[in-house]
Design an enzyme around this catalytic site. Structure first.
Site, PDB file in Angstrom:
ATOM      1  N   SER A  65       0.856  -1.188   0.000  1.00  0.00           N
ATOM      2  CA  SER A  65       0.000   0.000   0.000  1.00  0.00           C
ATOM      3  C   SER A  65       0.886   1.231   0.000  1.00  0.00           C
ATOM      4  O   SER A  65       2.057   1.179   0.414  1.00  0.00           O
ATOM      5  CB  SER A  65      -0.878   0.000   1.253  1.00  0.00           C
ATOM      6  OG  SER A  65      -1.484   1.264   1.464  1.00  0.00           O
ATOM      7  N   TYR A  94      -1.032  -0.660  10.647  1.00  0.00           N
ATOM      8  CA  TYR A  94      -1.269  -1.034   9.250  1.00  0.00           C
ATOM      9  C   TYR A  94      -0.111  -0.561   8.377  1.00  0.00           C
ATOM     10  O   TYR A  94       0.416  -1.328   7.553  1.00  0.00           O
ATOM     11  CB  TYR A  94      -2.586  -0.425   8.773  1.00  0.00           C
ATOM     12  CG  TYR A  94      -2.857  -0.663   7.304  1.00  0.00           C
ATOM     13  CD1 TYR A  94      -3.240  -1.921   6.847  1.00  0.00           C
ATOM     14  CD2 TYR A  94      -2.715   0.366   6.368  1.00  0.00           C
ATOM     15  CE1 TYR A  94      -3.475  -2.153   5.504  1.00  0.00           C
ATOM     16  CE2 TYR A  94      -2.955   0.147   5.027  1.00  0.00           C
ATOM     17  CZ  TYR A  94      -3.335  -1.113   4.597  1.00  0.00           C
ATOM     18  OH  TYR A  94      -3.565  -1.343   3.259  1.00  0.00           O
TER      19      TYR A  94
END
Length: 255
Positions: free
Chosen positions: A149, A162
């Site tokens: 990501s 995350y």
């Protein structure tokens, strides 16, 4: 009739295939000619995916798998080899995105993200790399594509854990490429920006929810199909070409 984008003869494995990037990529790979094994915990979703692929003339195998369970992933790898053939493309996509204020000490959310985003990815690599190596030795190339990501590179308050897990995925992938590339296994890591998937629906931290809601109202975000096209493109490149890291951003997203 084959095209430059054809994946005829490929055996692809997609984790996290019950929704979002995994679902869209599995359908596209099958449409391009690959036999596809779709892995996820939600088998009811997988059944519908297999029905769509089959109705379109493709081949798909649904396997109920929790990537955090190494034995389950290894058992799935054995079934793929037995029922579809030796895997030569792994889209390692299963992941979760959760947010929490650091002061809330949500260790349950931290563990869940580490277990799925890191341990789950490692379990899939361990289970399928032997098949990827064998395929590369036979046909000259195999592909391992990991989903990271832009969170691996940027700052998103309340998403610290995350972001950390995705930074691991990016750096691990680039290191893994140094080992596997010489064996004919291309390793690529993709870093999408904001994509319309179910991940956002799992976020409950109020500030994070507000930020996500505003972003989706004001920005034309990526769709899962956009990322699927990127994965299919990576797999269709000549064997000598390896895009090691691909950042995929909505045009209007600055960072």
């Amino acid at each position: 009739m084959s095209t430059v984008n054809s994946l005829d003869g490929r055996v692809a494995v997609v984790t996290g295939a019950s929704s979002g990037l995994g679902e869209a990529t599995a359908e596209l790979l099958a449409a391009r000619g690959a036999k596809v094994a779709v892995l996820a915990r939600r088998t009811d979703r997988l059944d519908g995916l297999v029905e769509r692929v089959t109705a379109a003339g493709g081949t798909a195998l649904a396997l109920g798998v929790d990537v955090t369970d190494a034995d389950s992933v290894h058992a799935a790898a054995a079934r793929v080899q037995d029922e579809l053939g030796t895997a030569d493309l792994l889209f390692n996509n299963a992941g979760v995105m959760l947010a929490a204020q650091i002061g809330d000490v949500r260790a349950d959310l931290w563990r869940r993200q580490v277990d799925v985003n890191i341990s789950g990815l490692l379990n899939a690599v361990a289970a399928f790399v032997p098949q990827l190596r064998a395929s590369a030795a036979e046909r000259g190339v195999a592909d391992l594509v990991n989903t990271s990501s832009i969170a691996a590179q940027n700052l998103f308050p309340t998403f610290e854990v995350y972001c950390g897990t995705k930074a691991f995925v990016t750096h691990y992938s680039r290191n893994l490429r140094a080992e596997l590339g010489a064996q004919g296994v291309r390793v690529a890591v993709i870093e999408p920006g904001i994509v319309r998937t179910e991940l956002q629906g799992h976020v409950t931290e109020p500030n994070a929810v507000e930020w996500l809601d505003e972003t989706f109202k004001t920005l034309e975000v990526l769709e899962a199909a956009d990322v699927a096209e990127t994965v299919a493109h990576l797999a269709a490149l000549p064997a000598r070409v390896n895009l090691e890291r691909v950042t995929i951003m909505p045009t209007a997203q600055a960072a």
